[in-house]
Design a protein around this motif. Structure first.
Motif, PDB file in Angstrom:
ATOM      1  N   ASP A 245      13.936  87.309   3.631  1.00 37.02           N
ATOM      2  CA  ASP A 245      15.321  86.967   3.859  1.00 37.02           C
ATOM      3  C   ASP A 245      15.612  86.907   5.421  1.00 37.02           C
ATOM      4  N   PHE A 246      14.927  85.769   5.970  1.00 36.24           N
ATOM      5  CA  PHE A 246      15.247  85.503   7.339  1.00 36.24           C
ATOM      6  C   PHE A 246      16.864  84.655   7.482  1.00 36.24           C
ATOM      7  N   PHE A 247      17.270  84.160   6.548  1.00 34.21           N
ATOM      8  CA  PHE A 247      18.459  83.769   6.659  1.00 34.21           C
ATOM      9  C   PHE A 247      19.867  84.790   6.504  1.00 34.21           C
ATOM     10  N   LEU A 248      19.329  85.970   6.431  1.00 41.42           N
ATOM     11  CA  LEU A 248      20.042  87.173   6.509  1.00 41.42           C
ATOM     12  C   LEU A 248      21.428  87.179   5.499  1.00 41.42           C
ATOM     13  N   THR A 249      21.038  86.559   4.341  1.00 41.30           N
ATOM     14  CA  THR A 249      22.100  86.501   3.404  1.00 41.30           C
ATOM     15  C   THR A 249      22.668  87.605   3.027  1.00 41.30           C
ATOM     16  N   ARG A 250      22.123  88.741   2.994  1.00 39.00           N
ATOM     17  CA  ARG A 250      22.849  89.998   2.574  1.00 39.00           C
ATOM     18  C   ARG A 250      23.669  90.619   3.587  1.00 39.00           C
ATOM     19  N   VAL A 251      23.856  90.228   4.662  1.00 33.86           N
ATOM     20  CA  VAL A 251      24.647  90.583   5.992  1.00 33.86           C
ATOM     21  C   VAL A 251      26.052  89.879   5.507  1.00 33.86           C
ATOM     22  N   PRO A 252      27.171  90.672   5.527  1.00 32.12           N
ATOM     23  CA  PRO A 252      28.471  90.318   5.113  1.00 32.12           C
ATOM     24  C   PRO A 252      28.746  89.057   6.009  1.00 32.12           C
ATOM     25  N   ASP A 253      29.139  87.999   5.631  1.00 35.04           N
ATOM     26  CA  ASP A 253      29.720  86.917   6.352  1.00 35.04           C
ATOM     27  C   ASP A 253      31.286  86.845   6.568  1.00 35.04           C
ATOM     28  N   HIS A 275      35.075  93.802  14.920  1.00 33.61           N
ATOM     29  CA  HIS A 275      35.448  95.230  14.076  1.00 33.61           C
ATOM     30  C   HIS A 275      34.782  96.311  14.187  1.00 33.61           C
ATOM     31  N   ARG A 276      33.856  96.355  15.255  1.00 30.91           N
ATOM     32  CA  ARG A 276      33.136  97.736  15.729  1.00 30.91           C
ATOM     33  C   ARG A 276      32.461  98.166  14.606  1.00 30.91           C
ATOM     34  N   LEU A 277      31.515  97.207  13.642  1.00 33.79           N
ATOM     35  CA  LEU A 277      30.618  97.512  12.889  1.00 33.79           C
ATOM     36  C   LEU A 277      29.256  97.279  13.385  1.00 33.79           C
ATOM     37  N   ARG A 290      24.470  99.894   6.317  1.00 32.11           N
ATOM     38  CA  ARG A 290      25.815  99.937   7.063  1.00 32.11           C
ATOM     39  C   ARG A 290      25.908 101.318   7.890  1.00 32.11           C
ATOM     40  N   ILE A 291      26.379 100.946   8.989  1.00 33.84           N
ATOM     41  CA  ILE A 291      26.466 102.232  10.091  1.00 33.84           C
ATOM     42  C   ILE A 291      27.757 102.427  10.291  1.00 33.84           C
ATOM     43  N   PRO A 292      28.404 103.664  10.428  1.00 31.17           N
ATOM     44  CA  PRO A 292      29.830 103.777  10.791  1.00 31.17           C
ATOM     45  C   PRO A 292      29.676 103.666  12.323  1.00 31.17           C
ATOM     46  N   ALA A 293      31.057 103.056  12.881  1.00 33.11           N
ATOM     47  CA  ALA A 293      31.294 103.011  14.264  1.00 33.11           C
ATOM     48  C   ALA A 293      31.219 104.272  14.934  1.00 33.11           C
ATOM     49  N   SER A 332      22.222 109.755  12.745  1.00 34.72           N
ATOM     50  CA  SER A 332      21.018 109.872  11.859  1.00 34.72           C
ATOM     51  C   SER A 332      21.443 109.275  10.580  1.00 34.72           C
ATOM     52  N   SER A 333      20.486 108.799   9.675  1.00 30.72           N
ATOM     53  CA  SER A 333      20.858 108.031   8.516  1.00 30.72           C
ATOM     54  C   SER A 333      20.824 109.123   7.564  1.00 30.72           C
ATOM     55  N   ASP A 334      20.129 110.267   7.767  1.00 33.44           N
ATOM     56  CA  ASP A 334      20.035 111.298   6.647  1.00 33.44           C
ATOM     57  C   ASP A 334      21.640 112.181   6.688  1.00 33.44           C
ATOM     58  N   THR A 335      22.262 112.279   7.911  1.00 33.53           N
ATOM     59  CA  THR A 335      23.555 112.771   7.917  1.00 33.53           C
ATOM     60  C   THR A 335      24.723 111.981   7.718  1.00 33.53           C
TER      61      THR A 335
END
Length: 529
Positions: A245-253, A275-277, A290-293, A332-335
């Motif tokens: 998926d190099f068109f990045l279709t799963r990234v919110p548009d 949006h600081r995303l 998805r990573i919080p700001a 950290s993605s774990d926490t």
């Protein structure tokens, strides 16, 4: 096997038993599934020495038992305590060019490795094929077209000695995509790839990770674009590009502009400044995190490779600068939480920091190499150890003070290197951090590569021994300048043009190199994954 189940692909996504309580279930009770193709199942009876193959069509109820392979007698004599794993030596597939079904028996048990046995549906008996052609050391000689879709049958031959510990033939597959395709031909092959600790570095020595293309961050546009590497001779590498998926279709548009801030180990690190995303996305796996700001405004995000036994987890390291102070901010993605580290003063990082220089980190120069981030200034290098999260400094290589911007990267054998374009000499100088004769580590000049016209050259990245760079064409009135991208192999000192783009399309570029798939790494928690 106790039973066979089918996933119908309907909305309920439920499975159903193929032969519920019928004669088929009793007939095939002691068989293992070798493969399936075009509604035809290939089953192996492991209770018989060497395995007995049956082709069955559950839809029509038809079944065909294949003749015994010629070396069945040898299996019978050695079958006293051998576990029932005969099905692992077989593979089943369909040849699109000839319309024929074929079963291949790989000689991986006892002393049968001289011959491969191939049964073509419609023929009366198995055909013996020598494992290696006279004078050859690794090339298969099935005499089949390269379009054969037979569970990587065109690669089965080099795998034969794998079971005997001869990895030197296994590593001669042409590329990493070919290795992935062949490894998933059967569970035994996949286990063989995962189980040798020295196989991965050996394979990388012979086959550098392939460049799949280039992500380009536009001056205008809401999402980065991918420019694939065209004219590939390797069909497996082309298949990787087509299937990802190099068109990045799963990234919110619907959330504004996304910018690429970093690219590492197949993950694209994206930042939505409006949006600081933040998001980490793998085009190969189609996985979006998805990573919080972060709690504070940060810059220059870096994604760190996860430990091999912890697939799916990762860390982000960002930096925050306030004049002559700098500190690390870690996610950290774990926490799912950010950690803000204490400030570090520029004078503490390097006691010779100029008093009139009111900034510590130069913008957009940081490079992550082997767990450390390097920022190259005009007078020294700032280093952040991502394990200890401590800042330090190191000197520049000799004669590089005041030169054009240089790029930090890694050589083919993962050693720290620094590349600089020297205008006066029309050369690209390569310095490597290594020990000298007295075992003192320092910058040592490795080589100088002569090139023409460095005035419009821009160094992009240095990855696995390849320097990625581009030249801007001379601007002319009314004409948009063209940018030519090249890849320079430091080992062979060979320059190869990749493609061209117009400058108005380009702001920053990020080479996308295929990482070593986590599916080829043994999971220490659950080896079956």
């Amino acid at each position: 096997m106790e039973s066979v189940y089918v996933l119908d692909g309907q909305a309920s996504s439920k499975t159903r038993e193929l032969w519920p309580g019928g004669t088929g279930g009793k007939t095939y009770k002691h068989m293992e599934v070798v493969g399936a193709c075009n509604d035809v199942l290939c089953l192996c009876d492991d209770t018989k020495p060497g395995g007995v193959i049956t082709l069955a069509n559950p839809a029509t109820g038809d079944a065909l038992s294949l003749p015994l392979i010629p070396c069945t007698g040898l299996f019978r004599r050695h079958n006293t305590r051998r576990p029932s794993i005969w099905h692992q030596a077989y593979s089943f597939g369909y040849h699109h060019a000839t319309g024929q079904y074929k079963v291949v028996h790989v000689p991986c048990f006892f002393k049968t490795k001289e011959m491969i046995h191939v049964f073509t549906l419609g023929e009366a008996s198995w055909r013996e094929v020598p494992a290696l052609a006279p004078g050859a050391d690794s090339m298969p000689i099935f005499g089949l077209s390269s379009s054969l879709d037979l569970s990587a049958a065109r690669y089965l031959m080099p795998f034969v000695p794998l079971y005997r510990g001869k990895k030197k033939i296994f590593v001669r597959l042409p590329s990493l995509p070919s290795l992935v395709r062949a490894a998933f031909a059967c569970r035994a092959f996949l286990h063989a790839v995962r189980s040798f600790p020295t196989f991965r570095p050996r394979f990388r020595d012979l086959h550098p990770p392939p460049l799949l293309g280039l992500f380009v961050r536009h001056c205008v546009g809401d999402i980065p674009s991918f420019v694939p590497l065209r004219g590939l001779a390797d069909p497996d590498q082309s298949a990787v590009v087509r299937g990802s998926d190099f068109f990045l279709t799963r990234v919110p548009d619907d959330q504004g502009f996304w910018n690429v801030t970093n690219l590492r180990d197949g993950y694209l690190l994206l930042h939505n400044w409006e949006h600081r995303l933040f998001a980490a996305y793998s085009p190969l796996a189609g996985v979006l995190h998805r990573i919080p700001a972060p709690p504070e405004a940060v810059r220059e995000l870096y994604i760190l490779s996860p430990p091999e036994e912890r697939h799916g987890s990762f860390r982000l390291v960002c930096v925050q600068e306030d004049g002559l102070q700098v500190r690390a901010v870690v996610f950290s993605s774990d926490t799912g939480e950010w950690q803000v580290l204490p400030w570090a003063e520029a004078a503490a990082i390097n006691k010779n920091h100029p008093e009139d220089d009111k900034h510590c980190l130069p913008p957009r120069t940081g490079k992550l190499v082997d767990g450390r981030i390097y920022w190259t200034r005009h007078d020294y290098v700032i280093v952040l150890d991502t394990a200890t999260l401590q800042f330090s400094s190191m000197d520049l290589p000799p004669y590089m003070y005041g030169q054009k911007p240089f790029v930090v990267g890694e050589t083919k054998d993962d050693k720290l290197c620094m590349v600089c374009a020297i205008d006066e000499e029309d050369t690209i100088a390569v310095w490597v951090w290594r020990a000298d004769a007295d075992r003192v580590e320092k910058w040592m000049l490795d080589k100088e590569v002569e090139v023409e016209d460095l005035s419009t050259l821009k160094l992009v990245a240095v990855k696995q021994g390849f320097v990625h760079l581009h030249w801007m064409a001379v601007e002319e009135p009314g004409i948009v300048p063209l940018c030519d991208f090249f890849s320079l192999c430091l080992e062979k000192e060979e320059m190869k043009k990749i493609f061209s783009l117009y400058e108005y399309e380009l702001e920053w570029s990020y080479p996308y190199i295929m990482p070593w798939p986590s599916s080829l790494v043994c999971n220490k928690v659950n080896p079956q994954i």
